[in-house]
Design a protein around this motif. Structure first.
Motif, PDB file in Angstrom:
ATOM      1  N   ILE A 152       8.741  -4.753  -1.844  1.00  0.00           N
ATOM      2  CA  ILE A 152       9.838  -3.790  -1.997  1.00  0.00           C
ATOM      3  C   ILE A 152       9.597  -2.573  -1.110  1.00  0.00           C
ATOM      4  O   ILE A 152      10.498  -2.126  -0.382  1.00  0.00           O
ATOM      5  CB  ILE A 152       9.979  -3.380  -3.477  1.00  0.00           C
ATOM      6  CG1 ILE A 152      10.201  -4.617  -4.354  1.00  0.00           C
ATOM      7  CG2 ILE A 152      11.128  -2.400  -3.643  1.00  0.00           C
ATOM      8  CD1 ILE A 152      11.431  -5.405  -4.014  1.00  0.00           C
ATOM      9  N   GLY A 153       8.384  -2.025  -1.159  1.00  0.00           N
ATOM     10  CA  GLY A 153       8.080  -0.889  -0.305  1.00  0.00           C
ATOM     11  C   GLY A 153       8.124  -1.250   1.164  1.00  0.00           C
ATOM     12  O   GLY A 153       8.620  -0.476   2.003  1.00  0.00           O
ATOM     13  N   GLY A 154       7.612  -2.444   1.533  1.00  0.00           N
ATOM     14  CA  GLY A 154       7.680  -2.878   2.917  1.00  0.00           C
ATOM     15  C   GLY A 154       9.107  -3.053   3.398  1.00  0.00           C
ATOM     16  O   GLY A 154       9.450  -2.689   4.528  1.00  0.00           O
ATOM     17  N   GLN A 155       9.961  -3.590   2.537  1.00  0.00           N
ATOM     18  CA  GLN A 155      11.353  -3.783   2.920  1.00  0.00           C
ATOM     19  C   GLN A 155      12.070  -2.448   3.085  1.00  0.00           C
ATOM     20  O   GLN A 155      12.936  -2.305   3.956  1.00  0.00           O
ATOM     21  CB  GLN A 155      12.077  -4.618   1.851  1.00  0.00           C
ATOM     22  CG  GLN A 155      13.494  -5.025   2.224  1.00  0.00           C
ATOM     23  CD  GLN A 155      13.522  -6.032   3.350  1.00  0.00           C
ATOM     24  OE1 GLN A 155      12.851  -7.059   3.292  1.00  0.00           O
ATOM     25  NE2 GLN A 155      14.297  -5.759   4.379  1.00  0.00           N
ATOM     26  N   LEU A 156      11.716  -1.431   2.291  1.00  0.00           N
ATOM     27  CA  LEU A 156      12.313  -0.106   2.434  1.00  0.00           C
ATOM     28  C   LEU A 156      11.999   0.486   3.807  1.00  0.00           C
ATOM     29  O   LEU A 156      12.887   1.015   4.494  1.00  0.00           O
ATOM     30  CB  LEU A 156      11.812   0.800   1.314  1.00  0.00           C
ATOM     31  CG  LEU A 156      12.352   2.234   1.297  1.00  0.00           C
ATOM     32  CD1 LEU A 156      13.856   2.226   1.064  1.00  0.00           C
ATOM     33  CD2 LEU A 156      11.649   3.053   0.228  1.00  0.00           C
TER      34      LEU A 156
ATOM     35  N   ASN B 127      13.809  -1.612   6.632  1.00  0.00           N
ATOM     36  CA  ASN B 127      15.222  -1.261   6.815  1.00  0.00           C
ATOM     37  C   ASN B 127      15.376   0.062   7.557  1.00  0.00           C
ATOM     38  O   ASN B 127      16.297   0.225   8.360  1.00  0.00           O
ATOM     39  CB  ASN B 127      15.911  -1.179   5.447  1.00  0.00           C
ATOM     40  CG  ASN B 127      15.983  -2.526   4.759  1.00  0.00           C
ATOM     41  OD1 ASN B 127      15.908  -3.569   5.410  1.00  0.00           O
ATOM     42  ND2 ASN B 127      16.127  -2.519   3.438  1.00  0.00           N
ATOM     43  N   ALA B 128      14.482   1.020   7.291  1.00  0.00           N
ATOM     44  CA  ALA B 128      14.556   2.310   7.995  1.00  0.00           C
ATOM     45  C   ALA B 128      14.245   2.149   9.478  1.00  0.00           C
ATOM     46  O   ALA B 128      14.739   2.924  10.312  1.00  0.00           O
ATOM     47  CB  ALA B 128      13.590   3.306   7.360  1.00  0.00           C
ATOM     48  N   TRP B 129      13.460   1.146   9.840  1.00  0.00           N
ATOM     49  CA  TRP B 129      13.144   0.897  11.249  1.00  0.00           C
ATOM     50  C   TRP B 129      14.217   0.082  11.975  1.00  0.00           C
ATOM     51  O   TRP B 129      14.046  -0.280  13.136  1.00  0.00           O
ATOM     52  CB  TRP B 129      11.808   0.148  11.359  1.00  0.00           C
ATOM     53  CG  TRP B 129      10.639   0.907  10.835  1.00  0.00           C
ATOM     54  CD1 TRP B 129      10.534   2.261  10.690  1.00  0.00           C
ATOM     55  CD2 TRP B 129       9.410   0.355  10.360  1.00  0.00           C
ATOM     56  NE1 TRP B 129       9.321   2.606  10.162  1.00  0.00           N
ATOM     57  CE2 TRP B 129       8.593   1.452   9.948  1.00  0.00           C
ATOM     58  CE3 TRP B 129       8.887  -0.926  10.230  1.00  0.00           C
ATOM     59  CZ2 TRP B 129       7.315   1.283   9.433  1.00  0.00           C
ATOM     60  CZ3 TRP B 129       7.617  -1.092   9.719  1.00  0.00           C
ATOM     61  CH2 TRP B 129       6.842  -0.001   9.323  1.00  0.00           C
ATOM     62  N   GLY B 130      15.303  -0.192  11.293  1.00  0.00           N
ATOM     63  CA  GLY B 130      16.339  -1.016  11.916  1.00  0.00           C
ATOM     64  C   GLY B 130      15.972  -2.484  11.946  1.00  0.00           C
ATOM     65  O   GLY B 130      16.426  -3.222  12.828  1.00  0.00           O
ATOM     66  N   LYS B 131      15.140  -2.901  10.980  1.00  0.00           N
ATOM     67  CA  LYS B 131      14.697  -4.289  10.854  1.00  0.00           C
ATOM     68  C   LYS B 131      14.002  -4.778  12.117  1.00  0.00           C
ATOM     69  O   LYS B 131      14.181  -5.922  12.551  1.00  0.00           O
ATOM     70  CB  LYS B 131      15.877  -5.202  10.488  1.00  0.00           C
ATOM     71  CG  LYS B 131      16.499  -4.852   9.145  1.00  0.00           C
ATOM     72  CD  LYS B 131      17.596  -5.796   8.757  1.00  0.00           C
ATOM     73  CE  LYS B 131      18.167  -5.406   7.384  1.00  0.00           C
ATOM     74  NZ  LYS B 131      19.245  -6.312   6.954  1.00  0.00           N
ATOM     75  N   ALA B 132      13.233  -3.898  12.716  1.00  0.00           N
ATOM     76  CA  ALA B 132      12.432  -4.240  13.900  1.00  0.00           C
ATOM     77  C   ALA B 132      11.151  -3.424  13.860  1.00  0.00           C
ATOM     78  O   ALA B 132      11.154  -2.248  13.458  1.00  0.00           O
ATOM     79  CB  ALA B 132      13.211  -3.965  15.182  1.00  0.00           C
ATOM     80  N   ARG B 133      10.063  -4.010  14.243  1.00  0.00           N
ATOM     81  CA  ARG B 133       8.765  -3.344  14.201  1.00  0.00           C
ATOM     82  C   ARG B 133       8.737  -2.227  15.256  1.00  0.00           C
ATOM     83  O   ARG B 133       9.029  -2.468  16.423  1.00  0.00           O
ATOM     84  CB  ARG B 133       7.658  -4.356  14.478  1.00  0.00           C
ATOM     85  CG  ARG B 133       6.248  -3.846  14.231  1.00  0.00           C
ATOM     86  CD  ARG B 133       5.240  -4.921  14.654  1.00  0.00           C
ATOM     87  NE  ARG B 133       3.890  -4.497  14.368  1.00  0.00           N
ATOM     88  CZ  ARG B 133       3.202  -4.860  13.289  1.00  0.00           C
ATOM     89  NH1 ARG B 133       3.761  -5.646  12.385  1.00  0.00           N
ATOM     90  NH2 ARG B 133       1.963  -4.453  13.095  1.00  0.00           N
TER      91      ARG B 133
END
Length: 373
Positions: A65-69, A72-78
């Protein structure tokens, strides 16, 4: 945002380009009052800034959950500059490998012409397969006449017992009740106009010519037709049909022919039985409702129902029995080796058999409309 402690997720902007995350980034800490709202506002304020560096090495604990938060803030890209603890790298590697989630596109709506074409194509396929089955049945019957000592007499006898003798109880019960109901309803109307003596004509013609064969056929289609389809379907599921072909035993001669012949022989007998029980029920109701004695009923019945009507009813029974058996075998052989197909095929077989029986009864009514009156 509430006062941070060691269990609260925190985002710190240490300099103009470095963002450090600390605390507990598990769902248990994220669901504390005001935490998610404060983090989303903080991440939203950082969105769009270029050259940001992310330091996640100080995070105490992290879950999906924390990783997905953060993802998503990174625009779903590393992000290009990311520092993460070794124990937390798997979360972002899996998110990176999963890629963007998207719903499958909606299938295009079929046009009316395409739907009509598909339905027609399916119906033509069934008609073609049914005609093929009928042709193979004729060839198997000729083979049986040529070599009667190799005919499946035991299978025919067993099927006559199952579809004929074991169906006597249900056909008798339903036939008796139908006779009682029909007699009561007819007697009420005839008594109004003083036509009590015509009750024998109504019951005799309706039961012997129409209701008897049709009622027996519908009961046999629901009872024996479904059983035949289920038997062949289970043989498909258990690969017994394939084993028969390997052994050189044709399906038509050993499975289809005995069932069709059994129903051809048993159905006229069931029609006679159903007619007799239904007429007995009608006589009982006539005695109670109108006072017509059974002796008078039996004396007037031969005059009310001519012999051609009786023969038409027996002919209907034979034809209905053959159609039910062929439909049941056709859908039984088309079942695929899975339980879902078995249930669907059995249901389709019963519905199709009853529909074909009613259509055949209408054809009989048109062809013999001037016979027996």
């Amino acid at each position: 945002m509430p006062n941070p402690d060691s269990s609260t997720p925190v985002l710190d902007l240490t300099d103009s380009n470095l963002i450090a995350a600390r605390g507990n980034w598990q769902v248990r800490a994220l669901t504390q009052p005001g935490v998610i709202k404060a983090l989303e506002a903080r991440l939203k304020s950082l969105a769009g800034r270029d050259g940001l560096r992310w330091d996640l090495s100080q995070i105490d604990s992290l879950d999906h959950i924390g990783g997905q938060l953060l993802w998503n803030a990174w625009g779903k890209a590393r992000p290009p500059q990311l520092i993460v603890a070794p124990q937390h790298r798997d979360f972002f590697q899996r998110l990176d490998a999963a890629g963007a989630l998207s719903l499958p596109p909606k299938p295009p709506r079929q046009r009316l012409f395409n739907r009509i074409y598909d339905i027609s194509n399916t119906m033509l396929g069934h008609v073609s397969g049914f005609i093929t089955l009928l042709g193979q049945l004729v060839l198997d019957f000729l083979r049986m006449l040529k070599v009667p000592h190799r005919a499946p007499w035991k299978e025919i006898s067993a099927n006559i017992y199952h579809v004929g003798y074991q169906a006597l109880g249900i056909t008798a019960l339903v036939g008796f009740l139908i006779g009682v109901v029909l007699s009561f309803l007819s007697a009420q109307q005839l008594h109004t106009f003083g036509g009590d003596i015509y009750l024998v004509n109504i019951l005799g013609m309706s039961i012997i010519r129409e209701l008897g064969p049709l009622l027996a056929a519908i009961l046999v289609a629901g009872r024996s037709g479904s059983a035949i389809t289920a038997q062949l379907g289970v043989m498909r599921v258990t690969e017994e049909l394939d084993a028969m072909l390997v052994m050189g035993l044709p399906h038509g001669f050993r499975l289809i022919l005995p069932r069709v012949l059994a129903l051809l022989l048993a159905m006229p007998l069931l029609v006679i039985w159903t007619d007799a029980i239904a007429l007995i029920g009608g006589m009982v109701a006539a005695q109670l409702q109108l006072g017509l004695s059974p002796t008078y009923f039996l004396q007037q019945l031969p005059n009310a129902v001519l012999l051609p009507n009786y023969l038409i009813g027996l002919g209907k029974g034979a034809v209905f029995g053959g159609l039910i058996a062929m439909v049941a075998c056709y859908f039984g052989l088309r079942i695929e080796p899975n339980t879902e197909s078995l249930g669907h095929g059995t249901t389709t077989s019963v519905v199709s058999a009853i529909t074909i029986v009613i259509v055949a009864d209408a054809v009989f009514a048109i062809i013999f409309s001037g016979v027996g009156f």
